[in-house]
Design a protein around this motif. Structure first.
Motif, PDB file in Angstrom:
ATOM      1  N   THR A   1       0.836  -1.194   0.000  1.00 17.64           N
ATOM      2  CA  THR A   1       0.000   0.000   0.000  1.00 17.64           C
ATOM      3  C   THR A   1       0.872   1.244   0.000  1.00 17.64           C
ATOM      4  O   THR A   1       1.913   1.290   0.648  1.00 17.64           O
ATOM      5  CB  THR A   1      -0.897   0.014   1.250  1.00 17.64           C
ATOM      6  OG1 THR A   1      -1.631  -1.215   1.312  1.00 17.64           O
ATOM      7  CG2 THR A   1      -1.862   1.185   1.231  1.00 17.64           C
ATOM      8  N   LEU A   2       0.422   2.230  -0.774  1.00 20.34           N
ATOM      9  CA  LEU A   2       1.050   3.548  -0.723  1.00 20.34           C
ATOM     10  C   LEU A   2       0.069   4.462  -0.019  1.00 20.34           C
ATOM     11  O   LEU A   2      -1.079   4.599  -0.429  1.00 20.34           O
ATOM     12  CB  LEU A   2       1.313   4.056  -2.152  1.00 20.34           C
ATOM     13  CG  LEU A   2       2.002   5.421  -2.261  1.00 20.34           C
ATOM     14  CD1 LEU A   2       3.443   5.354  -1.765  1.00 20.34           C
ATOM     15  CD2 LEU A   2       1.975   5.922  -3.711  1.00 20.34           C
ATOM     16  N   PHE A   3       0.531   5.034   1.103  1.00 19.68           N
ATOM     17  CA  PHE A   3      -0.334   5.923   1.878  1.00 19.68           C
ATOM     18  C   PHE A   3       0.252   7.320   1.799  1.00 19.68           C
ATOM     19  O   PHE A   3       1.442   7.510   2.013  1.00 19.68           O
ATOM     20  CB  PHE A   3      -0.374   5.446   3.331  1.00 19.68           C
ATOM     21  CG  PHE A   3      -1.055   6.391   4.280  1.00 19.68           C
ATOM     22  CD1 PHE A   3      -2.444   6.385   4.406  1.00 19.68           C
ATOM     23  CD2 PHE A   3      -0.321   7.294   5.037  1.00 19.68           C
ATOM     24  CE1 PHE A   3      -3.079   7.266   5.285  1.00 19.68           C
ATOM     25  CE2 PHE A   3      -0.960   8.163   5.915  1.00 19.68           C
ATOM     26  CZ  PHE A   3      -2.330   8.151   6.034  1.00 19.68           C
ATOM     27  N   LEU A   4      -0.580   8.293   1.440  1.00 20.26           N
ATOM     28  CA  LEU A   4      -0.032   9.640   1.452  1.00 20.26           C
ATOM     29  C   LEU A   4      -0.978  10.636   2.076  1.00 20.26           C
ATOM     30  O   LEU A   4      -2.187  10.500   2.007  1.00 20.26           O
ATOM     31  CB  LEU A   4       0.386  10.108   0.067  1.00 20.26           C
ATOM     32  CG  LEU A   4      -0.601  10.070  -1.065  1.00 20.26           C
ATOM     33  CD1 LEU A   4      -0.466  11.320  -1.906  1.00 20.26           C
ATOM     34  CD2 LEU A   4      -0.300   8.846  -1.923  1.00 20.26           C
ATOM     35  N   ASP A   5      -0.352  11.594   2.721  1.00 20.28           N
ATOM     36  CA  ASP A   5      -1.093  12.638   3.396  1.00 20.28           C
ATOM     37  C   ASP A   5      -0.618  13.921   2.734  1.00 20.28           C
ATOM     38  O   ASP A   5       0.498  14.366   2.946  1.00 20.28           O
ATOM     39  CB  ASP A   5      -0.750  12.606   4.889  1.00 20.28           C
ATOM     40  CG  ASP A   5      -1.675  13.484   5.703  1.00 20.28           C
ATOM     41  OD1 ASP A   5      -1.923  14.634   5.281  1.00 20.28           O
ATOM     42  OD2 ASP A   5      -2.152  13.032   6.751  1.00 20.28           O
ATOM     43  N   VAL A   6      -1.483  14.495   1.893  1.00 20.64           N
ATOM     44  CA  VAL A   6      -1.057  15.672   1.146  1.00 20.64           C
ATOM     45  C   VAL A   6      -1.502  16.924   1.889  1.00 20.64           C
ATOM     46  O   VAL A   6      -2.674  17.110   2.195  1.00 20.64           O
ATOM     47  CB  VAL A   6      -1.664  15.676  -0.272  1.00 20.64           C
ATOM     48  CG1 VAL A   6      -1.125  16.859  -1.063  1.00 20.64           C
ATOM     49  CG2 VAL A   6      -1.354  14.382  -0.977  1.00 20.64           C
ATOM     50  N   GLY A   7      -0.536  17.751   2.170  1.00 23.41           N
ATOM     51  CA  GLY A   7      -0.851  19.019   2.819  1.00 23.41           C
ATOM     52  C   GLY A   7       0.316  19.937   2.555  1.00 23.41           C
ATOM     53  O   GLY A   7       0.960  19.834   1.506  1.00 23.41           O
ATOM     54  N   THR A   8       0.606  20.798   3.510  1.00 27.21           N
ATOM     55  CA  THR A   8       1.756  21.680   3.348  1.00 27.21           C
ATOM     56  C   THR A   8       3.024  20.845   3.235  1.00 27.21           C
ATOM     57  O   THR A   8       3.934  21.164   2.493  1.00 27.21           O
ATOM     58  CB  THR A   8       1.838  22.636   4.545  1.00 27.21           C
ATOM     59  OG1 THR A   8       0.575  23.265   4.692  1.00 27.21           O
ATOM     60  CG2 THR A   8       2.889  23.681   4.316  1.00 27.21           C
ATOM     61  N   ASN A   9       3.030  19.756   4.023  1.00 29.21           N
ATOM     62  CA  ASN A   9       4.070  18.768   3.809  1.00 29.21           C
ATOM     63  C   ASN A   9       3.409  17.533   3.232  1.00 29.21           C
ATOM     64  O   ASN A   9       2.269  17.216   3.561  1.00 29.21           O
ATOM     65  CB  ASN A   9       4.755  18.404   5.117  1.00 29.21           C
ATOM     66  CG  ASN A   9       5.756  19.459   5.504  1.00 29.21           C
ATOM     67  OD1 ASN A   9       6.710  19.696   4.768  1.00 29.21           O
ATOM     68  ND2 ASN A   9       5.503  20.107   6.617  1.00 29.21           N
ATOM     69  N   GLY A  10       4.131  16.850   2.373  1.00 28.25           N
ATOM     70  CA  GLY A  10       3.604  15.604   1.841  1.00 28.25           C
ATOM     71  C   GLY A  10       4.322  14.470   2.525  1.00 28.25           C
ATOM     72  O   GLY A  10       5.522  14.289   2.376  1.00 28.25           O
ATOM     73  N   GLU A  11       3.577  13.719   3.345  1.00 28.76           N
ATOM     74  CA  GLU A  11       4.175  12.556   3.981  1.00 28.76           C
ATOM     75  C   GLU A  11       3.679  11.312   3.258  1.00 28.76           C
ATOM     76  O   GLU A  11       2.502  11.221   2.913  1.00 28.76           O
ATOM     77  CB  GLU A  11       3.791  12.459   5.457  1.00 28.76           C
ATOM     78  CG  GLU A  11       4.314  13.598   6.317  1.00 28.76           C
ATOM     79  CD  GLU A  11       3.275  14.657   6.600  1.00 28.76           C
ATOM     80  OE1 GLU A  11       2.281  14.717   5.834  1.00 28.76           O
ATOM     81  OE2 GLU A  11       3.454  15.422   7.548  1.00 28.76           O
ATOM     82  N   THR A  12       4.580  10.372   3.053  1.00 31.95           N
ATOM     83  CA  THR A  12       4.255   9.166   2.309  1.00 31.95           C
ATOM     84  C   THR A  12       4.729   7.948   3.082  1.00 31.95           C
ATOM     85  O   THR A  12       5.799   7.987   3.691  1.00 31.95           O
ATOM     86  CB  THR A  12       4.960   9.189   0.944  1.00 31.95           C
ATOM     87  OG1 THR A  12       4.635  10.411   0.299  1.00 31.95           O
ATOM     88  CG2 THR A  12       4.508   8.035   0.082  1.00 31.95           C
TER      89      THR A  12
END
Lengths: 642, 642
Positions: A377-388
């Motif tokens: 799985t690729l999980f990403l949290d897109v915001g001011t910072n992109g954490e993956t």
């Protein structure tokens, strides 16, 4: 040093400041609110004011046009007072309260395994004590502990001084019939000594709710879920902008602001506490409860947010080698943290992994369940910072890239938040190059928000208005492309169609900023995948968390190369995974322990230390990417159009 | 309700109070200090003021003579304002600072078993950490814990939020060389997770002291011993009157005062905290340390003192069936208790047994060692309350009797504290009935203190001035015996020999109060002895604790029947056993655990529930006792005289 008099238009009194003071400092002294989203670094241009009389020394005029400067504009955070002045503060774009109840209410199903008598750490028990007599002068506390041992089977119960102060009164008011609230399992001890959190007179009806709260502190938005721990149900969901926004839009600005003085650090702490406490009050009011009846909170948030909440200096997060003071924060009583619930309730901040992969991500991974799945799985949290995060039940790798706030509207000339008046969707004709737009609130547009920018960029690229490198093609036969003040630009809306009375445009400079943001995020995926030798295409699921993700059009995000080119059915928007993970951890100490396990299992890859990142970033600075083999569906779309 | 203006002579401004307010409240409003040793109950008469203009309604004139009332005197705590008034506050007997260094310094030898590296729970260790790099981005707290594990062998170290806030700065200021102060053994956990109390930059020299403090909170006097935990040495001893005295001389008055309102409870807490904090400051100054460098305190005191210190309601201590809120108080961080040492330092209040047998007695028993001896020992702590323990390593029984403050000078017409001007020793001629007196400070006398009263009573009895029942014999041929305003009395000093210009006398009423006090204490011994079937004469040692005991003349105390008639060599004065026990508990967690064991082992006998007590008390209301067989040495002395 001489003192100078600064009069702000509209302020009751002039203020006096010494030579060398900043206009922004004078404004605060005068009680005049000036937003500084970039934290006073002169980057964002939002603190522009107009000097009516007198002069100031401008340290920087970044984001001001020569005409602006001619008209007396100056950046308050960059203007040094050297004489008396009269200053006009233009009406600022107010932070609109876009977050209405309906749009933020997530669907939450109580997990079917939930059982408050076995899973939940917070318990309420009714006790009937034998009153003291001359033959049994046992002290109140020992008497209570004896009852807890004999009636409930809880041994070695502990209590804080604050709780002990109240027991004598509760026992006597209740005539030795009392209800005790206990925290019996703090997940990191075995066996745990149960803690008496509260004792009150009488026996409440069995269905009286027992309150807890899950909190996500986002850089932009704070979310609170109020949970009845007896049923496990989320009984109220509330969200609000993080009060720290006025002192910086991104974590870096806030760290800089907080690091300037002890007073600033306290201010940042107070600002977020105020937001949290107001939200808790609102949520409690909605269910007719008192905040003092909330007996536990679980908090997720990025590492900077957690440090600022707790008043822990965050300076080292920003400076190489980017170190947090603490990733695994021990539980603290609410009165020490400053959250206005029951003072002895514990505040459990979930653990983070690194400076830029915080508890919001550990919590998000828990709620995604990817750590327990055999699927890659690729999980990403897109915001001011992109954490993956990439991985499965076998392994987890993670990284963070500083995408910057371009997709949140900052660093883009006509960029704005997704508030009323923001263009949120754009279609461009491949023949006339005329745009069709959809505006939040169906009003005249003011600017373009994140999802609008993604759509706009995709459309301009596919129609050939913008080339692979992100440059506007000025040779097209349309007045919409032109050489503007900031270079080549495309006009999305003409002045007479807008609220501002000015053209809304996107410039080559804007596009460059957007490309950098999306390239950073995409390069993150690439480096992760290369690090573990797993091609991105093998990702069986792409889970997108964060409220930003909710409004993205996947097709267009793929077309600009923000998301990898995978079959659409693999994509799934999870909404606020951070608060959802905090909710799960609130329900069950075993899940709380699993967040710690997740944080420990995630291998953090520091991109700034990774040579491959720069190459991956450079290759991704194109639409959609240098290597078109990575984006076959986009290649096909272009071919179709041609 | 109308407001009235009260002008206190000497006060800058008149104050305005409504009808029904008390003069004592008006005085406080005006910033005029009026002592209320009895807690505002109208018992002690110390708050007498003179009404110059206007009138007040006197709720009580107890302790005022008709002449006093005629002259306008009124008790401030019993005078209700009903109109304007002008009030004169006579110069009050100031609480003198009798406790000079020399008289309070106890001889303390560090126990020969003491070893700071094995016994002491507070440790200081120097650490050198590997600085973080891009390849090792471990957070500060994990890095520190790793070093503690690897370099010192301490696992699972914990820290409070307050301590965590400081670690990042300390690590960087010290350039990764730091000293950590830890609490590794909290005696009631096994294994204990060590707590990081403080972290500071650099490595101090090995002989830098590591400070702790032992505190005894007496109803009258607070004592602080500042201890270097490395050597075990007591480096400073300071003592001061308990600031609560102004709000009540005995525990009952203070419980009543504190129970009147939340504000009063806070005030009582603040008063004793102020005393403690001032003492700690003084002690630290003496050894050139900062209070913030004190890392642990151990506190002993009676149950009321401990409750008031911690802000725990104490009301139930006073009312049948006489229950404390808590006997075994858990340790709390200093910042929560309000003691100004290191905020994360633990404040360990030693455990008590019952409402009137507190931690001062458990602590006293520890320091006496009687719980570890095969000898049958009688331990008593004479003060406002007389607590007695009888027993050995096999068994311990204890009781408390409300002796009242007569031996501290209250409830006796010319009684006073043992301050300058107090008659402390008296001899009476068996022929002329003329007294010879010794006065503290060798000045003209003001009144008689406890040891003086004991001596006086013994002498008057042995010379026949006072009979067995405590009545002054008016038939003697001396002007010293006479019928006074309060009944028969004996004149100790004539007006022209005194500081007050009035005769100093002892009356039948005074003697009755003294008899009640000594009878209560003696009856306590009797009941204890009868309860366990061990005649008092079998007591191989009589250990007397409490500062009061230090100045008692054993022979005379036996002659009035306060102490049992045993060979003098069995008596031993131990001084302040309470602070000495706290000192031992501070040195060694094993001894701390022993105090808990002592408190648990002591069988408490509630005298007010014991029928034999009243009989024993009544029999002891004579000089020395109804049953002269109990006092053979006194019998012999009388016979000799006759």
């Amino acid at each position: 040093m001489a003192d100078h008099t600064i009069q702000f238009e509209g302020a009751a009194e002039p203020v006096s400041v010494p030579t060398g003071a900043l206009l922004s400092e004078a404004a605060r002294l005068a009680g005049v609110e000036i937003l500084q989203p970039c934290g006073g670094q002169g980057r964002c241009g939002r603190c522009a004011v107009q000097i009516l009389d007198g002069t100031v020394r401008r340290r920087s005029t970044l984001r001001l046009s020569p005409a602006d400067v001619e008209a007396g504009y100056a950046l308050a955070c960059q203007s040094v007072v050297e004489g008396d002045a009269r200053v006009y503060v233009p009406p600022q774009e107010k932070i609109e309260r876009r977050l209405t109840t309906d749009r933020t209410v997530a669907e939450v199903t109580v997990p079917d395994w939930y059982d408050p008598t076995t899973r939940q750490a917070i318990r309420r028990v009714n006790l009937t004590l034998a009153p003291p007599t001359m033959d049994d002068q046992t002290d109140d506390w020992s008497r209570l502990r004896r009852a807890l041992r004999q009636e409930v089977g809880l041994d070695e119960v502990e209590a804080s001084l604050g709780t002990l102060r109240g027991i004598g009164t509760a026992l006597r008011e209740g005539e030795w019939q009392v209800a005790a609230v206990l925290d019996v399992n703090r997940w990191d001890c075995d066996p745990c000594r149960p803690i008496l959190v509260d004792l009150f007179p009488g026996h409440p009806p069995d269905d009286t709710p027992l309150w807890g709260a899950a909190i996500d502190i986002g850089t932009t938005t704070v979310t609170v879920w109020l949970v009845d721990l007896l049923s496990g149900e989320v009984r109220a969901q509330v969200a609000e902008y993080n009060g720290q926004i006025a002192r910086g839009e991104d974590v870096i600005s806030r760290i800089i602001y907080a690091g300037k003085s002890e007073q600033n650090r306290q201010e940042m702490r107070s600002l977020v506490l105020e937001t949290i406490n107001t939200l808790l009050e609102t949520a409690c009011k909605r269910v007719k409860a008192q905040p003092g009846e909330v007996y536990k909170v679980t908090v997720a948030g990025n590492s900077t947010m957690i440090h600022l909440l707790l008043g822990i200096p965050a300076g080292s997060i920003r400076l190489s080698p980017f170190i947090t003071a603490v990733n695994h924060v021990p539980s603290s009583p609410a009165h020490e943290v400053g959250i206005n619930i029951h003072p002895a309730a514990s505040v459990d901040c979930l653990p983070g992994v690194a400076s830029y992969v915080g508890a919001d991500i550990s919590s998000g991974v828990l709620s995604s369940g990817m750590d327990d799945s055999e699927q890659i799985t690729l999980f990403l949290d897109v915001g001011t910072n992109g954490e993956t995060v990439l991985g499965s039940s076998e392994w987890l790798v993670t990284c963070a890239c500083s995408a910057g706030p371009a997709f949140e509207g900052a660093g883009v000339l006509d960029g704005m938040r997704a508030t009323r008046g923001a263009i949120e969707e754009v279609w461009v004709s491949g023949e006339t190059y005329e745009p069709t737009i959809r505006v939040i609130g169906s009003v005249k547009p003011i600017g373009v928000c994140g999802s609008g920018l993604i759509a706009l960029l995709a459309e301009l690229f596919l129609t050939g208005v913008v080339d692979k490198a992100g440059h506007v093609n000025l040779n097209l036969d349309t007045p919409r492309v032109r050489e503007g003040e900031h270079g080549p630009e495309y006009v999305i809306a003409w002045a007479d169609e807008t609220q501002t009375g000015r053209d809304i445009v996107i410039t080559d400079v804007d596009i460059d900023n957007l490309l950098r943001a999306k390239a950073a995020i995409y390069a993150g995926f690439t480096v992760l995948a290369e690090n573990v030798g797993v091609p991105l295409g093998l990702a069986e699921r792409v889970l997108i968390g964060g409220s930003f993700g909710k409004y993205i059009n996947v097709e267009k995000a793929v077309q600009i190369g923000l998301l990898p080119d995978l079959p659409w059915e693999r994509f799934q928007f999870l909404g606020n995974t951070s608060v959802r993970g905090a909710y799960l951890a609130l329900l069950d100490p075993a899940l709380r322990a699993r967040v710690t396990d997740i944080a420990a299992r995630m291998t953090y890859i520091e991109l700034s230390a990774d040579n491959t990142f720069f190459d991956a970033f450079t290759s991704a600075l194109f639409l959609p990417h240098t290597d078109m083999l990575r984006f076959p569906s986009v290649e096909a779309a272009i071919t179709r159009k041609e």
